[in-house]
Design a protein around this motif. Sequence first.
Motif, mmCIF file in Angstrom:
data_model
loop_
_atom_site.group_PDB
_atom_site.id
_atom_site.type_symbol
_atom_site.label_atom_id
_atom_site.label_comp_id
_atom_site.label_asym_id
_atom_site.label_seq_id
_atom_site.Cartn_x
_atom_site.Cartn_y
_atom_site.Cartn_z
ATOM 1 N N PRO A 36 -90.379 -32.318 15.929
ATOM 2 C CA PRO A 36 -90.132 -32.581 14.502
ATOM 3 C C PRO A 36 -90.228 -34.066 14.184
ATOM 4 O O PRO A 36 -89.927 -34.927 15.026
ATOM 5 N N TYR A 37 -90.668 -34.380 12.971
ATOM 6 C CA TYR A 37 -90.768 -35.741 12.461
ATOM 7 C C TYR A 37 -91.732 -36.617 13.278
ATOM 8 O O TYR A 37 -91.680 -37.835 13.181
ATOM 9 N N GLY A 38 -92.579 -36.018 14.086
ATOM 10 C CA GLY A 38 -93.510 -36.797 14.898
ATOM 11 C C GLY A 38 -92.836 -37.591 16.005
ATOM 12 O O GLY A 38 -93.365 -38.612 16.465
ATOM 13 N N LEU A 39 -91.705 -37.126 16.468
ATOM 14 C CA LEU A 39 -90.954 -37.828 17.516
ATOM 15 C C LEU A 39 -91.535 -37.552 18.905
ATOM 16 O O LEU A 39 -92.291 -36.592 19.097
ATOM 17 N N TYR A 40 -91.174 -38.384 19.850
ATOM 18 C CA TYR A 40 -91.521 -38.188 21.258
ATOM 19 C C TYR A 40 -90.315 -37.596 21.989
ATOM 20 O O TYR A 40 -89.175 -38.034 21.775
ATOM 21 N N ALA A 41 -90.562 -36.640 22.858
ATOM 22 C CA ALA A 41 -89.516 -36.096 23.726
ATOM 23 C C ALA A 41 -89.496 -36.874 25.041
ATOM 24 O O ALA A 41 -90.547 -37.152 25.627
ATOM 25 N N TYR A 62 -84.998 -37.589 21.619
ATOM 26 C CA TYR A 62 -86.115 -37.438 20.686
ATOM 27 C C TYR A 62 -86.201 -38.724 19.875
ATOM 28 O O TYR A 62 -85.369 -38.998 19.019
ATOM 29 N N ARG A 63 -87.237 -39.525 20.194
ATOM 30 C CA ARG A 63 -87.262 -40.902 19.733
ATOM 31 C C ARG A 63 -88.569 -41.240 19.043
ATOM 32 O O ARG A 63 -89.590 -40.558 19.199
ATOM 33 N N ILE A 64 -88.536 -42.357 18.307
ATOM 34 C CA ILE A 64 -89.707 -42.774 17.533
ATOM 35 C C ILE A 64 -90.823 -43.225 18.458
ATOM 36 O O ILE A 64 -91.998 -42.901 18.235
ATOM 37 N N LEU A 65 -90.496 -43.963 19.505
ATOM 38 C CA LEU A 65 -91.456 -44.371 20.527
ATOM 39 C C LEU A 65 -90.830 -44.169 21.903
ATOM 40 O O LEU A 65 -89.624 -44.395 22.074
ATOM 41 N N LEU A 223 -64.702 -39.505 24.294
ATOM 42 C CA LEU A 223 -65.550 -39.453 23.100
ATOM 43 C C LEU A 223 -66.949 -39.978 23.404
ATOM 44 O O LEU A 223 -67.106 -41.035 24.004
ATOM 45 N N THR A 224 -67.941 -39.212 22.982
ATOM 46 C CA THR A 224 -69.356 -39.544 23.148
ATOM 47 C C THR A 224 -69.960 -39.785 21.767
ATOM 48 O O THR A 224 -69.638 -39.057 20.818
ATOM 49 N N PRO A 225 -70.835 -40.772 21.589
ATOM 50 C CA PRO A 225 -71.318 -41.101 20.246
ATOM 51 C C PRO A 225 -72.262 -40.046 19.659
ATOM 52 O O PRO A 225 -72.996 -39.369 20.382
ATOM 53 N N VAL A 226 -72.220 -39.950 18.364
ATOM 54 C CA VAL A 226 -73.167 -39.135 17.598
ATOM 55 C C VAL A 226 -74.477 -39.909 17.457
ATOM 56 O O VAL A 226 -74.487 -41.144 17.387
ATOM 57 N N ALA A 227 -75.592 -39.190 17.416
ATOM 58 C CA ALA A 227 -76.910 -39.821 17.326
ATOM 59 C C ALA A 227 -76.998 -40.764 16.128
ATOM 60 O O ALA A 227 -76.522 -40.455 15.033
ATOM 61 N N TRP A 228 -77.597 -41.927 16.373
ATOM 62 C CA TRP A 228 -77.844 -42.931 15.334
ATOM 63 C C TRP A 228 -79.081 -43.710 15.741
ATOM 64 O O TRP A 228 -79.248 -44.057 16.913
ATOM 65 N N TYR A 229 -79.973 -43.965 14.795
ATOM 66 C CA TYR A 229 -81.212 -44.673 15.147
ATOM 67 C C TYR A 229 -81.500 -45.794 14.171
ATOM 68 O O TYR A 229 -81.010 -45.821 13.033
ATOM 69 N N PHE A 256 -83.380 -48.604 20.234
ATOM 70 C CA PHE A 256 -82.361 -47.715 19.667
ATOM 71 C C PHE A 256 -82.969 -46.845 18.569
ATOM 72 O O PHE A 256 -82.510 -46.823 17.420
ATOM 73 N N ASP A 257 -84.021 -46.139 18.951
ATOM 74 C CA ASP A 257 -84.791 -45.347 18.001
ATOM 75 C C ASP A 257 -84.700 -43.854 18.298
ATOM 76 O O ASP A 257 -85.595 -43.084 17.965
ATOM 77 N N VAL A 258 -83.594 -43.444 18.933
ATOM 78 C CA VAL A 258 -83.392 -42.036 19.258
ATOM 79 C C VAL A 258 -82.790 -41.337 18.035
ATOM 80 O O VAL A 258 -81.656 -41.619 17.634
ATOM 81 N N VAL A 259 -83.563 -40.433 17.452
ATOM 82 C CA VAL A 259 -83.142 -39.735 16.239
ATOM 83 C C VAL A 259 -82.231 -38.556 16.570
ATOM 84 O O VAL A 259 -81.328 -38.223 15.802
ATOM 85 N N ALA A 260 -82.446 -37.931 17.721
ATOM 86 C CA ALA A 260 -81.637 -36.789 18.131
ATOM 87 C C ALA A 260 -81.602 -36.722 19.652
ATOM 88 O O ALA A 260 -82.494 -37.248 20.328
ATOM 89 N N TRP A 261 -80.586 -36.086 20.173
ATOM 90 C CA TRP A 261 -80.500 -35.905 21.619
ATOM 91 C C TRP A 261 -79.617 -34.702 21.943
ATOM 92 O O TRP A 261 -78.786 -34.286 21.142
#
Length: 432
Positions: A36-41, A62-65, A223-229, A256-261
């Motif tokens: 999705p969104y043209g991301l890289y796995a 799942y990141r932009i680059l 506590l583990t962080p929520v995704a943020w890019y 820091f371009d990870v949109v989801a994980w």
Amino acid sequence: MSQYKYLSGFGNEFASEDSRCPGSLPANQNSPQKCPYGLYAEQLSGSAFTCPRETNKRSWLYRILPSVKHRDFEKFSGTSHFGNIWEDNPLPNQLRWSPFDIVEGDFISGLRTVCGAGDPKARNGLAIHIYSCTKSMENSAFYNADGDMLIVPQLGALDVTTEFGKIYVKPNEICVIQQGMRFSVGVEGDTRGYILEVFGGHFQLPNLGPIGANGLANPRDFLTPVAWYEDKECDFTIIAKYQGATFAAKQDHSPFDVVAWHGNYAPYKYDLDKFMVINSVSFDHVDPSIFTVLTCQSNTPGVAIADFVIFPPRWSVQEHTFRPPYYHRNCMSEFMGLIKGNYEAKVGGFMPGQASLHSMMTPHGPDSNCFEGASNMELKAERIADGSMAFMFESSLSLAVSKWGQEICQKLQHDYINCWASLKKNFTGPAE
């Protein structure tokens, strides 16, 4: 503080996506033909692929680059006192350092190695570091290819940006950045703390054994962080620790371009005030292992490469007992630090920001004043360590001290041994 959002639980399988990109987590596959969104796995593995399910550590990002998009690594000159630089100079003396100086610069330039043992090339060992800094890292990130880093802030909070999201960690909290995870540290003013680095394995919760189902550190309090890019094109530096040395590579975008994980391999933090203390209610002094927050186990059952142990506020009620830590020698190395307050066995002699090292089979224990006071006090229920938090990095390995720790930092207290000098002989001899 709204940017800091967390997922709860230790070692859980989490799924998280930045709310700005709903549906960025692939629905059914880890690596679909098109994300999705043209991301890289990209998968980040913290264990061998074939590890048993209960010890297998990995997350999908799942990141932009992809992180591979950088230039060559070259030796990095900004960490001259950081790395596998302990000397082949055995020193069994009791060692104590005054509060370490604050170093002008950012988190990376302020890293200093105090002691260590083992070899990251063989995936066995640990290192203990001090960090201090006055400014935030700018357009730079760090990752440790050698192992995990348990960070204990003592002065000033850390605003940590990771590939998984943002973590805010303040004194009396800890955070763990696991092997290979990229992160950047922001600060406001003078900042100082301690780091325990382990080369083999990962930190885990200790087994509870006869304690039962509840006690010590509870999994839900981690506590583990929520995704943020951030989608940021800039001249960015990636700094790596590899085989004890540091290297740097340039790239043209923020890592820091990870949109989801999703996965079970992520950074986390823990508030030490949430520790559930177990202690004696009858007599004798319970071994300090009862205060273990996290452990990194060796291949020998019950023997740790490293334990992280705390001495939190608690009730002391033992009858007919010398209540402070007893005099002892053991087959473990003990590195102690103080986050705040006073340490119960050396009140006034051990201050926040200090450290001590009692090496394998080197005797140690309460100073003269503490012994006299505890031997003659009225034994009644009392609160101890209120407003205080001491901790210990304990290891089955024999630690060697770096040249920086012995000479360069100039904080080593050469008269530390004198705190036991006035202990006197109280032996009365046999009755006549």
